[in-house]
Design a protein around this motif. Structure first.
Motif, PDB file in Angstrom:
ATOM      1  N   GLN A 148       0.865  -1.209  -0.145  1.00  0.00           N
ATOM      2  CA  GLN A 148       0.083  -0.062  -0.033  1.00  0.00           C
ATOM      3  C   GLN A 148       0.841   1.274   0.099  1.00  0.00           C
ATOM      4  OE1 GLN A 148      -2.920   0.129   3.208  1.00  0.00           O
ATOM      5  NE2 GLN A 148      -3.450   2.363   3.177  1.00  0.00           N
ATOM      6  N   GLU A 197       0.653   4.093  -2.792  1.00  0.00           N
ATOM      7  CA  GLU A 197       0.448   5.567  -2.252  1.00  0.00           C
ATOM      8  C   GLU A 197       1.616   6.444  -2.917  1.00  0.00           C
ATOM      9  OE1 GLU A 197       0.055   5.157   1.740  1.00  0.00           O
ATOM     10  OE2 GLU A 197      -2.151   4.802   1.839  1.00  0.00           O
ATOM     11  N   THR A 240      -6.531   4.141  -3.259  1.00  0.00           N
ATOM     12  CA  THR A 240      -6.705   5.381  -3.919  1.00  0.00           C
ATOM     13  C   THR A 240      -6.360   6.416  -2.644  1.00  0.00           C
ATOM     14  OG1 THR A 240      -8.811   5.537  -2.649  1.00  0.00           O
ATOM     15  CG2 THR A 240      -8.940   4.683  -4.892  1.00  0.00           C
ATOM     16  N   ASP A 241      -6.350   7.559  -2.909  1.00  0.00           N
ATOM     17  CA  ASP A 241      -5.915   8.673  -1.918  1.00  0.00           C
ATOM     18  C   ASP A 241      -6.616   8.343  -0.237  1.00  0.00           C
ATOM     19  OD1 ASP A 241      -4.192   9.920  -3.387  1.00  0.00           O
ATOM     20  OD2 ASP A 241      -5.343  11.501  -3.984  1.00  0.00           O
ATOM     21  N   SER A 242      -7.904   7.933  -0.575  1.00  0.00           N
ATOM     22  CA  SER A 242      -8.750   7.728   0.449  1.00  0.00           C
ATOM     23  C   SER A 242      -8.555   6.457   1.285  1.00  0.00           C
ATOM     24  CB  SER A 242     -10.438   7.886   0.075  1.00  0.00           C
ATOM     25  OG  SER A 242     -10.721   7.031  -0.683  1.00  0.00           O
ATOM     26  N   GLY A 243      -7.639   5.525   1.004  1.00  0.00           N
ATOM     27  CA  GLY A 243      -7.726   4.214   1.594  1.00  0.00           C
ATOM     28  C   GLY A 243      -7.232   3.244   0.549  1.00  0.00           C
ATOM     29  N   SER A 244      -7.584   2.006   1.120  1.00  0.00           N
ATOM     30  CA  SER A 244      -7.220   0.883   0.497  1.00  0.00           C
ATOM     31  C   SER A 244      -8.172  -0.352   0.818  1.00  0.00           C
ATOM     32  CB  SER A 244      -5.700   0.315   0.664  1.00  0.00           C
ATOM     33  OG  SER A 244      -5.749  -0.133   1.803  1.00  0.00           O
ATOM     34  N   GLU A 245      -8.504  -1.352  -0.228  1.00  0.00           N
ATOM     35  CA  GLU A 245      -9.181  -2.438  -0.154  1.00  0.00           C
ATOM     36  C   GLU A 245      -8.649  -3.509  -0.458  1.00  0.00           C
ATOM     37  OE1 GLU A 245     -13.913  -4.020  -1.176  1.00  0.00           O
ATOM     38  OE2 GLU A 245     -13.299  -1.855  -1.086  1.00  0.00           O
ATOM     39  N   LYS A 305      -5.140   8.145 -10.184  1.00  0.00           N
ATOM     40  CA  LYS A 305      -6.027   8.325  -9.021  1.00  0.00           C
ATOM     41  C   LYS A 305      -6.484   7.008  -8.329  1.00  0.00           C
ATOM     42  CE  LYS A 305      -8.347  12.347 -11.639  1.00  0.00           C
ATOM     43  NZ  LYS A 305      -7.408  12.068 -12.758  1.00  0.00           N
ATOM     44  N   HIS A 306      -6.254   5.760  -9.439  1.00  0.00           N
ATOM     45  CA  HIS A 306      -6.664   4.757  -8.817  1.00  0.00           C
ATOM     46  C   HIS A 306      -5.128   3.746  -9.237  1.00  0.00           C
ATOM     47  CE1 HIS A 306     -10.741   6.056  -8.632  1.00  0.00           C
ATOM     48  NE2 HIS A 306     -10.580   6.510  -9.626  1.00  0.00           N
TER      49      HIS A 306
END
Length: 287
Positions: free
Chosen positions: A171, A175, A207-212, A183-184
């Motif tokens: 991750q 990042e 993404t900038d907002s987190g990961s899955e 963006k992705h």
């Protein structure tokens, strides 16, 4: 609604069930029109002991010019295997011609797998691929390719035994590359063993907002074209408006069926997976 269109820039291999062969069938099954632009024509994909490659670098410009004359517009541009850094320069010209605010660019930075670089890899190709990947909206590297893009030692990452630590490190690499433009990032084909001792294969969406992390049991084998099928499904799903996490899960289920079928049949890895009979799984919007 009009049919969505994706320009698919990739090679065409007679054997191996990869690249344009995989992309055209998967994208079409998802109700999106694939518009193929071949980078090369091969008798078989490069994993086979022998193959003939007809380089299409000079011919790529004809596609750009003629499609421009036709006034064509694309909802997405999706790039895969390239045979040289010169082809990436041609891709940049294509993007400059057809990219619009409503067009997404998905780059599958095909350069290697399992810690090994493909036979056509060069340092110059890597430098151009880095430039192309930073221009993209979405990139789909496997772990080997993410390490190449971020100048990271693959063995350093793959040798981490703690799953959480390894995923965190991947991750962090993703990042770091996100900061350069995309963006992705979906890091594909991550092998690990979970807390129950079950071997898993996962795709990490960052993404900038987190990961899955979306994972499923590891069936076995490493087959030609699975990365191409994944990126193709992702491109088609984005074009038809599906949410990326939903596409990742749907494609994982699709590939799991194809892999299981191929392992049971004993299909040679270079031949690719038996995915054709499972294309119907891609036809409905994922829930």
């Amino acid at each position: 609604m009009r049919t969505k269109k994706i320009a698919v820039i990739n090679d065409l291999s007679g054997f191996g069930k990869c690249s344009l062969t995989a992309a055209i069938s998967a994208i079409a099954a998802m109700g999106v029109q694939p518009c193929p632009l071949p980078t090369a024509i091969l008798t078989a994909q490069t994993g086979y002991p022998s193959y003939y490659l007809d380089d299409y670098t000079d011919k790529m410009e004809h596609y750009r010019v003629e499609w421009q004359k036709m006034g064509q517009k694309f909802d997405g541009i999706y790039t895969g295997f390239v045979a040289s850094e010169a082809q990436i320069q041609q891709i940049f010209r294509f993007i400059e011609t057809f990219d619009t605010p409503d067009t997404f660019l998905l780059v599958d930075p095909v350069m290697g797998d399992n810690g090994r670089k493909y036979s056509l890899f060069t340092p110059a190709l890597l430098q151009q691929m880095k430039k192309l990947a930073t221009r993209a909206d979405i990139i789909t590297p496997n772990l080997t390719e993410l390490c190449l893009l971020t100048d990271t030692d693959f063995q350093e990452i793959s040798s981490i035994n703690n799953v959480k630590e390894m995923i965190t490190r991947i991750q962090e690499l993703a990042e770091r590359f996100l900061a350069r433009g995309p963006k992705h990032i979906i890091v594909t084909g991550i092998h690990f063993t979970d807390e129950t001792g079950t071997k898993q294969m996962g795709n990490l969406y960052v993404t900038d907002s987190g990961s899955e992390l979306c994972a499923f049991p590891y069936i076995g084998g490493s087959y030609s074209g699975t990365g191409d099928l994944f990126a193709s499904c992702l491109a088609a799903g984005i074009a038809r408006g599906d949410a990326i996490p939903d596409i990742i899960r749907m494609t994982g289920d699709f590939l799991e069926l194809a892999l299981k079928d191929s392992v049971e049949e004993g299909v040679p890895s270079n031949d690719g997976v038996n995915y054709e009979k499972y294309l119907s799984h891609l036809m409905n919007t994922p829930k």
